[in-house]
Enzyme design. Structure first.
Site, short mmCIF file in Angstrom:
data_model
loop_
_atom_site.label_atom_id
_atom_site.label_comp_id
_atom_site.label_asym_id
_atom_site.label_seq_id
_atom_site.Cartn_x
_atom_site.Cartn_y
_atom_site.Cartn_z
N ASP A 237 30.10 -33.56 -13.19
CA ASP A 237 29.03 -34.17 -12.39
C ASP A 237 28.67 -35.53 -12.97
O ASP A 237 27.51 -35.93 -12.97
CB ASP A 237 27.80 -33.25 -12.37
CG ASP A 237 26.80 -33.63 -11.28
OD1 ASP A 237 27.24 -34.17 -10.24
OD2 ASP A 237 25.60 -33.39 -11.46
N ASP A 254 23.72 -33.79 -19.70
CA ASP A 254 23.80 -32.88 -18.54
C ASP A 254 25.21 -32.32 -18.36
O ASP A 254 25.94 -32.70 -17.44
CB ASP A 254 23.33 -33.57 -17.26
CG ASP A 254 21.84 -33.84 -17.28
OD1 ASP A 254 21.13 -33.16 -18.04
OD2 ASP A 254 21.37 -34.72 -16.54
#
Length: 305
Positions: A237, A254
């Site tokens: 991502d 993340d």
């Protein structure tokens, strides 16, 4: 204080700001309930005793700022970021009466009833659990299955951070926050930013850089992508919104959706998507980039060619 950083801004005076992933102007105030049950024997200062004892710990050798003492106290200073899968808080872990402190970004994954699972299926391909009952529950998205998935997200991020942090220490080619500990679905990691003010480092998306600085950041990005490919994983991502720039250094954050590009049948697609997401940002700022050549090289380094 500027409000352009990765997690949002907070201060040491107790203000609490919360920024939603989809709306950077979204603000909430107020204290949340701790993710873990409080010890009835609370410390005289701070919110709770350190949860170091009983947690899974990050790789060794640990940075010297990591507080491992059982007498350390955690004080929650505010919410840094809210997202679909987890919320992130700023916590100071300190030994009372001393200058021994560490500033931690604490990521608390939502439980099965309060998370959004629309993206889980693609990322979880290739991740397997041993028991068929658990696998069925995850596939069917039962309440138990959702809890299993939530645990996989937090464990996957903790493992990925530990592995990449070690590679970064050895090679200098990738930079991630040091994962301090994991307990349940609460992940505590190094806070990337100013430890004095509690201001997080800016996201790449908010960095204003000249062409030389952009070229250096792109070099760091391609080095990091190469490290991931050789480890046969993809961020999954990657974007200018989940990378930070601290003291000129690109920091990947993340990573719960990290993808095993060999086990996942769409592994090559995840590598290509990561490249295209970040390449488009750099290209829009005047950098000449051959993303197709980079994707081909990363596929080769990952063993997909």
């Amino acid at each position: 204080m500027r409000e352009h950083d990765s997690y949002g801004s907070t201060t040491m005076r107790g203000k609490r700001r919360k920024f939603d992933d989809d709306d950077p102007t979204f603000v909430k105030r107020g204290r949340i309930e701790p993710a873990l049950q409080e010890d009835p024997d609370l410390p005289e200062e701070g919110d709770r005793w350190s949860t170091w004892d009983g947690a899974l710990h990050g790789p060794e050798p640990r940075p010297d700022w990591v507080r491992t003492e059982y007498g350390a106290v955690d004080t929650e200073l505010g919410m840094l970021k809210t997202g679909k899968e987890a919320d992130v808080f700023l916590v100071r872990r300190a030994i009372p009466g001393t200058d021994k402190i560490s500033m931690l970004a604490v990521k608390r994954y939502r439980d099965g009833d309060h998370r959004m699972f629309h993206r889980d299926a693609g990322y979880l391909e290739g991740r397997r659990v041993r028991r068929s009952r658990e696998m069925r529950a995850m596939n069917n998205r039962t309440a138990f299955g959702k809890e299993m998935i939530s645990g996989q997200w937090s464990a996957a991020e903790f493992g990925a951070l530990g592995r990449l942090w070690q590679i970064g220490q050895e090679s200098g080619l990738v930079c991630v926050p040091y994962p301090v500990q994991l307990i349940g679905t609460e992940l505590m990691m190094e806070f990337i930013g100013d430890w004095e003010t509690g201001e997080a480092a800016p996201r790449l998306a908010q960095v204003r850089a000249d062409q030389d600085q952009l070229a250096d950041l792109w070099r760091q990005m391609t080095d990091a992508l190469s490290v991931l490919a050789r480890a046969q994983v993809a961020h999954g991502d990657l974007s200018p919104y989940n990378t930070m720039v601290h003291d000129g250094r690109l920091v990947m954050i993340d990573l719960p959706q990290i993808v095993d590009v060999i086990a996942n049948p769409r592994g090559g697609e995840f590598i290509a998507r990561d490249v295209r997401n970040v390449a488009s940002w750099f290209r829009s700022r005047g950098l000449e980039i051959d993303e197709d050549a980079l994707i081909e090289r990363l596929h080769f380094e990952a063993g997909l060619r």
